[in-house]
Design a protein around this motif. Sequence first.
Motif, PDB file in Angstrom:
ATOM      1  N   GLU A   1       4.114   9.640  -7.814  1.00  0.00           N
ATOM      2  CA  GLU A   1       4.602   9.600  -8.819  1.00  0.00           C
ATOM      3  C   GLU A   1       4.175   9.432 -10.360  1.00  0.00           C
ATOM      4  O   GLU A   1       4.814  11.235 -10.491  1.00  0.00           O
ATOM      5  N   TYR A   2       2.678   9.173 -10.415  1.00  0.00           N
ATOM      6  CA  TYR A   2       1.997   9.941 -10.886  1.00  0.00           C
ATOM      7  C   TYR A   2       1.162  11.027 -10.932  1.00  0.00           C
ATOM      8  O   TYR A   2       1.755  11.900 -12.173  1.00  0.00           O
TER       9      TYR A   2
ATOM     10  N   ILE B   1       0.836  -1.405  -0.783  1.00  0.00           N
ATOM     11  CA  ILE B   1       0.079  -0.003   0.251  1.00  0.00           C
ATOM     12  C   ILE B   1       1.002   1.006   0.254  1.00  0.00           C
ATOM     13  O   ILE B   1       0.783   1.959  -0.862  1.00  0.00           O
ATOM     14  N   LEU B   2       2.091   1.563   1.137  1.00  0.00           N
ATOM     15  CA  LEU B   2       2.901   2.013   0.618  1.00  0.00           C
ATOM     16  C   LEU B   2       3.582   2.524  -0.136  1.00  0.00           C
ATOM     17  O   LEU B   2       4.132   3.812  -0.871  1.00  0.00           O
ATOM     18  N   TRP B   3       4.067   1.564  -1.480  1.00  0.00           N
ATOM     19  CA  TRP B   3       4.359   1.435  -2.614  1.00  0.00           C
ATOM     20  C   TRP B   3       3.811   2.033  -3.919  1.00  0.00           C
ATOM     21  O   TRP B   3       3.570   3.238  -4.292  1.00  0.00           O
ATOM     22  N   ILE B   4       2.328   1.451  -3.885  1.00  0.00           N
ATOM     23  CA  ILE B   4       1.298   2.152  -4.631  1.00  0.00           C
ATOM     24  C   ILE B   4       0.676   3.651  -3.847  1.00  0.00           C
ATOM     25  O   ILE B   4       0.845   4.190  -4.857  1.00  0.00           O
TER      26      ILE B   4
ATOM     27  N   TYR C   1      -1.044   3.243 -14.678  1.00  0.00           N
ATOM     28  CA  TYR C   1      -0.005   3.932 -14.516  1.00  0.00           C
ATOM     29  C   TYR C   1       0.877   3.037 -13.144  1.00  0.00           C
ATOM     30  O   TYR C   1       2.020   2.380 -13.290  1.00  0.00           O
ATOM     31  N   VAL C   2      -0.095   3.046 -12.128  1.00  0.00           N
ATOM     32  CA  VAL C   2       0.286   2.596 -11.317  1.00  0.00           C
ATOM     33  C   VAL C   2       0.863   0.194 -11.380  1.00  0.00           C
ATOM     34  O   VAL C   2       1.720   0.442 -10.964  1.00  0.00           O
ATOM     35  N   CYS C   3      -0.163  -0.017 -11.995  1.00  0.00           N
ATOM     36  CA  CYS C   3      -0.201  -1.091 -12.559  1.00  0.00           C
ATOM     37  C   CYS C   3       1.079  -1.671 -13.215  1.00  0.00           C
ATOM     38  O   CYS C   3       1.807  -2.656 -12.774  1.00  0.00           O
ATOM     39  N   ASN C   4       0.944  -0.982 -14.205  1.00  0.00           N
ATOM     40  CA  ASN C   4       2.133  -0.923 -14.938  1.00  0.00           C
ATOM     41  C   ASN C   4       3.342  -0.072 -14.703  1.00  0.00           C
ATOM     42  O   ASN C   4       5.154  -0.803 -14.618  1.00  0.00           O
ATOM     43  N   LEU C   5       3.000   0.852 -13.668  1.00  0.00           N
ATOM     44  CA  LEU C   5       4.903   0.544 -12.861  1.00  0.00           C
ATOM     45  C   LEU C   5       5.568  -0.705 -12.101  1.00  0.00           C
ATOM     46  O   LEU C   5       6.588  -0.804 -12.041  1.00  0.00           O
ATOM     47  N   ALA C   6       4.054  -0.921 -11.131  1.00  0.00           N
ATOM     48  CA  ALA C   6       4.140  -2.140 -10.316  1.00  0.00           C
ATOM     49  C   ALA C   6       5.522  -3.626 -11.062  1.00  0.00           C
ATOM     50  O   ALA C   6       5.757  -3.657 -10.711  1.00  0.00           O
ATOM     51  N   LYS C   7       4.351  -3.636 -12.395  1.00  0.00           N
ATOM     52  CA  LYS C   7       5.526  -4.799 -12.986  1.00  0.00           C
ATOM     53  C   LYS C   7       6.453  -4.193 -13.710  1.00  0.00           C
ATOM     54  O   LYS C   7       7.856  -4.986 -13.937  1.00  0.00           O
TER      55      LYS C   7
ATOM     56  N   SER D   1       0.461  -8.488 -10.105  1.00  0.00           N
ATOM     57  CA  SER D   1      -0.834  -8.731  -9.666  1.00  0.00           C
ATOM     58  C   SER D   1      -2.047  -7.682  -8.853  1.00  0.00           C
ATOM     59  O   SER D   1      -3.113  -7.861  -8.284  1.00  0.00           O
ATOM     60  N   PHE D   2      -1.065  -5.967  -8.870  1.00  0.00           N
ATOM     61  CA  PHE D   2      -2.653  -5.291  -8.762  1.00  0.00           C
ATOM     62  C   PHE D   2      -3.481  -5.068  -8.794  1.00  0.00           C
ATOM     63  O   PHE D   2      -3.100  -5.419 -10.288  1.00  0.00           O
ATOM     64  N   ASP D   3      -4.460  -5.197  -8.499  1.00  0.00           N
ATOM     65  CA  ASP D   3      -5.607  -5.161  -8.717  1.00  0.00           C
ATOM     66  C   ASP D   3      -6.575  -3.151  -9.600  1.00  0.00           C
ATOM     67  O   ASP D   3      -6.604  -2.948  -8.966  1.00  0.00           O
ATOM     68  N   PRO D   4      -6.238  -2.907 -10.694  1.00  0.00           N
ATOM     69  CA  PRO D   4      -6.462  -1.809 -10.961  1.00  0.00           C
ATOM     70  C   PRO D   4      -7.612  -1.309 -10.416  1.00  0.00           C
ATOM     71  O   PRO D   4      -7.804  -0.183  -9.780  1.00  0.00           O
TER      72      PRO D   4
END
Length: 108
Positions: free
Chosen positions: A48-49, A39-42, A73-79, A86-89
């Motif tokens: 950042e976005y 969660i803190l990373w998100i 953006y967040v899900c793509n950055l995580a990958k 697998s973060f759920d958008p």
Amino acid sequence: MASIDEEIRLDEEENKRELEYIRQILPVNPNYHYSNSDILWILDAIVEYYYTSGVLESESDEVDIDMDAVAEYVCNLAKESNVSQSFDPADVVLMVEADLDFQEQNLT
């Protein structure tokens, strides 16, 4: 003026309050459990976005934030960063909304 140690302590306390707030909003997802670190990373990726998208440069008092664009953006950055594949958008959208609500409630 507060010392650096005091600033760090206050920041950690605010992070704990925001984590609690987000956990209350976020439904339990049987397919994925978000750790506090996730969660803190998100939350950091959301900020950042805002910086990279130009949202913070708006002159308007009202800024329209495309929640789906933030989540993508967040899900793509995580990958790309090998943080998670697998973060759920939909969950990320809820976290963006919760972060905005939390920030609005805690303006000082």
